[in-house]
Design a protein around this motif. Structure first.
Motif, PDB file in Angstrom:
ATOM      1  N   ARG A  30       0.825  -1.210   0.000  1.00 54.94           N
ATOM      2  CA  ARG A  30       0.000   0.000   0.000  1.00 54.94           C
ATOM      3  C   ARG A  30       0.859   1.261   0.000  1.00 54.94           C
ATOM      4  NH1 ARG A  30      -5.284   0.272   0.590  1.00 54.94           N
ATOM      5  NH2 ARG A  30      -5.143   2.219   1.740  1.00 54.94           N
ATOM      6  N   GLY A  31       2.044   1.225   0.541  1.00 46.95           N
ATOM      7  CA  GLY A  31       2.921   2.389   0.547  1.00 46.95           C
ATOM      8  C   GLY A  31       3.380   2.764  -0.859  1.00 46.95           C
ATOM      9  N   TRP A  32       3.574   1.720  -1.710  1.00 44.41           N
ATOM     10  CA  TRP A  32       4.005   1.979  -3.086  1.00 44.41           C
ATOM     11  C   TRP A  32       2.908   2.626  -3.909  1.00 44.41           C
ATOM     12  CZ3 TRP A  32       8.807   2.177  -4.292  1.00 44.41           C
ATOM     13  CH2 TRP A  32       9.731   1.446  -3.562  1.00 44.41           C
ATOM     14  N   ILE A  33       1.670   2.298  -3.628  1.00 45.51           N
ATOM     15  CA  ILE A  33       0.557   2.908  -4.359  1.00 45.51           C
ATOM     16  C   ILE A  33       0.497   4.402  -4.063  1.00 45.51           C
ATOM     17  CG2 ILE A  33      -1.959   2.965  -4.575  1.00 45.51           C
ATOM     18  CD1 ILE A  33      -1.932  -0.069  -4.091  1.00 45.51           C
ATOM     19  N   ALA A  34       0.612   4.751  -2.807  1.00 38.74           N
ATOM     20  CA  ALA A  34       0.600   6.172  -2.434  1.00 38.74           C
ATOM     21  C   ALA A  34       1.800   6.894  -3.041  1.00 38.74           C
ATOM     22  CB  ALA A  34       0.606   6.311  -0.912  1.00 38.74           C
ATOM     23  N   PHE A  35       2.952   6.246  -3.046  1.00 38.85           N
ATOM     24  CA  PHE A  35       4.151   6.847  -3.639  1.00 38.85           C
ATOM     25  C   PHE A  35       3.971   7.045  -5.142  1.00 38.85           C
ATOM     26  CE2 PHE A  35       8.244   6.368  -5.805  1.00 38.85           C
ATOM     27  CZ  PHE A  35       8.916   7.454  -5.257  1.00 38.85           C
ATOM     28  N   ALA A  36       3.387   6.069  -5.819  1.00 39.43           N
ATOM     29  CA  ALA A  36       3.173   6.168  -7.259  1.00 39.43           C
ATOM     30  C   ALA A  36       2.229   7.320  -7.596  1.00 39.43           C
ATOM     31  CB  ALA A  36       2.638   4.855  -7.811  1.00 39.43           C
ATOM     32  N   TRP A  37       1.143   7.478  -6.843  1.00 39.53           N
ATOM     33  CA  TRP A  37       0.215   8.594  -7.073  1.00 39.53           C
ATOM     34  C   TRP A  37       0.890   9.932  -6.809  1.00 39.53           C
ATOM     35  CZ3 TRP A  37      -3.857   8.710  -9.901  1.00 39.53           C
ATOM     36  CH2 TRP A  37      -4.641   7.572 -10.072  1.00 39.53           C
ATOM     37  N   ALA A  38       1.692  10.012  -5.771  1.00 40.21           N
ATOM     38  CA  ALA A  38       2.401  11.261  -5.463  1.00 40.21           C
ATOM     39  C   ALA A  38       3.408  11.599  -6.564  1.00 40.21           C
ATOM     40  CB  ALA A  38       3.106  11.153  -4.112  1.00 40.21           C
ATOM     41  N   GLY A  43       4.871  14.883 -11.279  1.00 44.99           N
ATOM     42  CA  GLY A  43       5.246  14.973 -12.689  1.00 44.99           C
ATOM     43  C   GLY A  43       4.286  15.822 -13.491  1.00 44.99           C
ATOM     44  N   VAL A  44       2.984  15.641 -13.251  1.00 44.45           N
ATOM     45  CA  VAL A  44       1.983  16.440 -13.962  1.00 44.45           C
ATOM     46  C   VAL A  44       2.118  17.919 -13.595  1.00 44.45           C
ATOM     47  CG1 VAL A  44      -0.500  16.894 -14.127  1.00 44.45           C
ATOM     48  CG2 VAL A  44       0.358  14.560 -14.294  1.00 44.45           C
ATOM     49  N   LEU A  45       2.288  18.226 -12.319  1.00 38.16           N
ATOM     50  CA  LEU A  45       2.429  19.623 -11.895  1.00 38.16           C
ATOM     51  C   LEU A  45       3.698  20.263 -12.447  1.00 38.16           C
ATOM     52  CD1 LEU A  45       1.175  19.462  -8.202  1.00 38.16           C
ATOM     53  CD2 LEU A  45       0.029  20.474 -10.174  1.00 38.16           C
ATOM     54  N   VAL A  46       4.803  19.534 -12.458  1.00 32.39           N
ATOM     55  CA  VAL A  46       6.051  20.068 -13.016  1.00 32.39           C
ATOM     56  C   VAL A  46       5.890  20.304 -14.513  1.00 32.39           C
ATOM     57  CG1 VAL A  46       8.450  19.488 -13.555  1.00 32.39           C
ATOM     58  CG2 VAL A  46       7.580  19.162 -11.251  1.00 32.39           C
ATOM     59  N   GLY A  47       5.281  19.371 -15.217  1.00 31.68           N
ATOM     60  CA  GLY A  47       5.049  19.531 -16.655  1.00 31.68           C
ATOM     61  C   GLY A  47       4.186  20.734 -16.963  1.00 31.68           C
ATOM     62  N   LEU A  48       3.101  20.903 -16.220  1.00 31.87           N
ATOM     63  CA  LEU A  48       2.238  22.076 -16.410  1.00 31.87           C
ATOM     64  C   LEU A  48       2.980  23.363 -16.092  1.00 31.87           C
ATOM     65  CD1 LEU A  48      -1.180  20.844 -14.997  1.00 31.87           C
ATOM     66  CD2 LEU A  48      -0.604  21.353 -17.370  1.00 31.87           C
ATOM     67  N   GLY A  49       3.801  23.352 -15.056  1.00 34.36           N
ATOM     68  CA  GLY A  49       4.568  24.546 -14.701  1.00 34.36           C
ATOM     69  C   GLY A  49       5.544  24.938 -15.788  1.00 34.36           C
ATOM     70  N   VAL A  50       6.236  23.950 -16.367  1.00 33.58           N
ATOM     71  CA  VAL A  50       7.180  24.230 -17.451  1.00 33.58           C
ATOM     72  C   VAL A  50       6.439  24.782 -18.671  1.00 33.58           C
ATOM     73  CG1 VAL A  50       8.731  23.115 -19.111  1.00 33.58           C
ATOM     74  CG2 VAL A  50       8.923  22.591 -16.689  1.00 33.58           C
ATOM     75  N   LEU A  51       5.294  24.205 -19.003  1.00 37.28           N
ATOM     76  CA  LEU A  51       4.507  24.677 -20.133  1.00 37.28           C
ATOM     77  C   LEU A  51       4.025  26.110 -19.923  1.00 37.28           C
ATOM     78  CD1 LEU A  51       3.169  24.046 -22.850  1.00 37.28           C
ATOM     79  CD2 LEU A  51       1.201  23.210 -21.568  1.00 37.28           C
TER      80      LEU A  51
END
Length: 191
Positions: A30-38, A43-51
């Protein structure tokens, strides 16, 4: 495999056959699932910020138009690369406003004098040139007025614009990607 939990207050309850609260076994991973979502959200937030930063900076646009935006040209730096410069003596003869065609022309104020770009734009318009936009250059300490052009084929048009402004400095530079020809007005421009 059964996990033993430390003894707590629920283990002391004696109201029936069961002793203690029911606790299911913890699921593994269960810890890996939370890590994967985070990681995905980061990644999505960094990508949007760069764009967003690229769009605000003017280095990327979604349109195929070569028309400069006022905010992009106003934030352009007035310091071109020295290796891309070409002396005015090697340029062909000056062109006339009729030779401008679809060339985009931007006038930028590189000084602290208010309204200098509008004044130069009016002078160019009265001489027959079509000014696309005006604004302030990225720096305000420019001493000499320089007409920058992007491609070698635009050198004659840049010479004609410089002649209309009463200046001689013309350089080839890629420092102003939002316009074919950019005029950066310096302290020497009297109008």
């Amino acid at each position: 495999m059964t996990t033993r939990y430390p003894r707590d207050r629920f283990d002391d309850v004696a109201d029936g056959p069961r002793v203690g609260a029911h606790r299911g076994a913890q699921r593994r991973g269960r810890g890996w699932i939370a890590f994967a979502w985070a990681a995905l959200a980061t990644g999505v937030l960094v990508g949007l910020g760069v764009l967003v930063l690229a769009l605000l900076n003017g280095s990327y646009s979604f349109t195929g138009s070569t028309e400069p935006s006022a905010s992009s040209s106003a934030s352009a730096s007035a310091t071109p690369s020295a290796s891309a410069s070409s002396p005015a003596s090697q340029a062909p003869a000056a062109a006339t406003p009729a030779d401008q065609g679809s060339t985009t022309l931007v006038v930028l104020n590189g000084t602290t004098t208010t309204g200098l770009a509008a004044k130069a734009s009016a002078a160019l318009t009265s001489a027959g040139w079509k000014v696309t936009s005006t604004g302030d250059a990225g720096t305000t300490g420019t001493t000499a007025t320089i007409v920058y052009y992007q491609q070698t084929s635009q050198a004659a048009v840049a010479q004609g614009i410089a002649k209309s402004l009463g200046v001689t400095a013309v350089q080839q530079s890629a420092a102003f990607p939002n316009a074919d020809i950019s005029v950066v007005l310096g302290a020497d421009y009297a109008g």
